[in-house]
Design an enzyme around this catalytic site. Structure first.
Site, mmCIF file in Angstrom:
data_model
loop_
_atom_site.group_PDB
_atom_site.id
_atom_site.type_symbol
_atom_site.label_atom_id
_atom_site.label_comp_id
_atom_site.label_asym_id
_atom_site.label_seq_id
_atom_site.Cartn_x
_atom_site.Cartn_y
_atom_site.Cartn_z
ATOM 1 C CE LYS A 101 45.739 39.608 16.448
ATOM 2 N NZ LYS A 101 45.192 39.596 17.720
ATOM 3 N N GLY A 162 46.312 43.568 26.207
ATOM 4 C CA GLY A 162 46.310 42.970 27.539
ATOM 5 C C GLY A 162 46.185 44.181 28.563
ATOM 6 C CB ALA A 188 44.796 44.844 21.451
ATOM 7 C CG ASN A 210 42.762 36.220 24.741
ATOM 8 O OD1 ASN A 210 43.398 35.565 24.002
ATOM 9 N ND2 ASN A 210 42.369 35.975 25.944
ATOM 10 C CB THR A 211 43.588 40.278 28.205
ATOM 11 O OG1 THR A 211 44.725 40.095 27.476
ATOM 12 C CG2 THR A 211 43.995 40.292 29.801
#
Lengths: 259, 67
Positions: A101, A162, A188, A210-211
């Site tokens: 990535k 995030g 994201a 992710n976050t």
């Protein structure tokens, strides 16, 4: 129904790609990732702690390579040179594994990609036989150029990394999708399950997050919510939504009324 | 002894020390790591025959959680 995400010729059942950062510990990471159903899992590459905690568990120990495709990232890189170097180290680290990535950041505050450096890094990496999944802005022209360079997936942001702000510009994502011949994965910006469903309903091939999972109050539960949202969004996209209308349309027939 | 730099910190190792020797000294045998010597990646298969020299700059990296 056979509806697989194909990346670099390899089929995946899950369209959720998940990061391993910001979890409480490796145990929580493993539980959340298992619950998410994700098959592609990102990791970062960093210096090993020298001389301390020699027995410290490694993230790869909780991510068996027969179960997950490990996707090393170039997070934290601000130049093409650093990103290429990170990918080369990742390839050595993961025994010749070439799927990466790529992300080259332009600014600490926004973590927006530096697309000039990203294009340069992508070109170098493709020449060196890396299979590049690339984080980029939601600019359809840049997305097309990254595809032309030979990236195996283009991954536009939906909002800053995030931030959890959701899909801020669905029209740009649509424009990118219209021209794409490689998988388009929103990378994201997703904050909760409905955001992931919206990305999939737009026709995206997958979502990388992710976050939104790691920083949920209950990450393990959010992981399963995301799994369902991605599946629901994908099915809704394939089913094709009804047209929007300004006025009502009765669901029950008028014929046969007795009043 | 010679002085080398590992992950930004000065470290003393014996003369004729190889990368394999360094990995042993750092208690990283069998760990999933990658090593760069003076900005050049040294594949695992060459660690045993790669000798270190004074002022060599080494990076030892691993995978950690990330998005």
């Amino acid at each position: 129904m056979s509806d697989k995400l194909i990346i670099d010729g390899r089929p995946y059942l899950s369209r959720l790609l998940i990061g391993t950062g910001k979890y409480k510990d490796h145990e929580e990471t493993a539980a959340a990732i298992s619950n998410s159903g994700a098959e592609i899992v990102t990791v970062a590459v960093r210096r090993t702690n020298i001389g301390q905690n020699a027995d410290e568990p490694n993230i790869l120990d909780v991510l068996p390579s027969n179960k997950y495709t490990i996707l090393p990232n170039t997070a934290g890189c601000y130049t093409a040179k650093d990103a290429v170097r990170t990918c080369q180290l990742a390839r050595e680290l993961l025994d010749g594994h070439s799927l990466v990535k790529l992300e080259v950041l332009g600014d600490e505050k926004t973590l927006y990609p530096d697309v000039v450096q990203t294009l340069a890094a992508a070109e170098t990496l493709v020449k060196q036989d890396f299979k590049v999944m690339v984080y980029t802005s939601d600019d359809p022209i840049i997305a097309r150029q990254l595809e032309e360079i030979g990236c195996v997936a283009v991954m536009p942001l939906a909002a800053p990394i995030g931030s959890g702000l959701g899909i801020r510009n669905p029209y740009n994502i649509k424009l990118i999708l219209e021209n794409a011949r490689v998988p388009i994965i929103v990378d994201a910006g997703v904050g909760t399950a409905s955001d992931a469903a919206i990305a999939m309903e737009l026709g995206c091939d997958g979502v990388l997050m992710n976050t939104a999972v790691a920083q949920a109050q209950n990450p393990v539960l959010m992981a399963s919510a995301m799994c369902k949202a991605i599946e629901a969004g994908r099915e809704a996209f394939l089913a094709g939504r009804m047209p929007r209308k300004l006025y009502a349309s009765a669901s029950s027939p008028i014929d046969g009324t007795f009043f | 002894m010679i002085k080398i730099i590992v992950n930004g910190e000065v470290l003393e190792v014996s003369e004729n020390c190889t990368l394999s020797g360094l990995v042993e000294q750092l208690e990283l045998v069998g760990k999933k790591i990658a090593i760069e010597l003076n900005m050049e990646i040294i594949p695992r298969s060459l660690h045993h025959e790669t000798r270190l020299h004074n002022s060599d700059n080494i990076e030892v990296v691993q995978a950690i959680g990330g998005g």
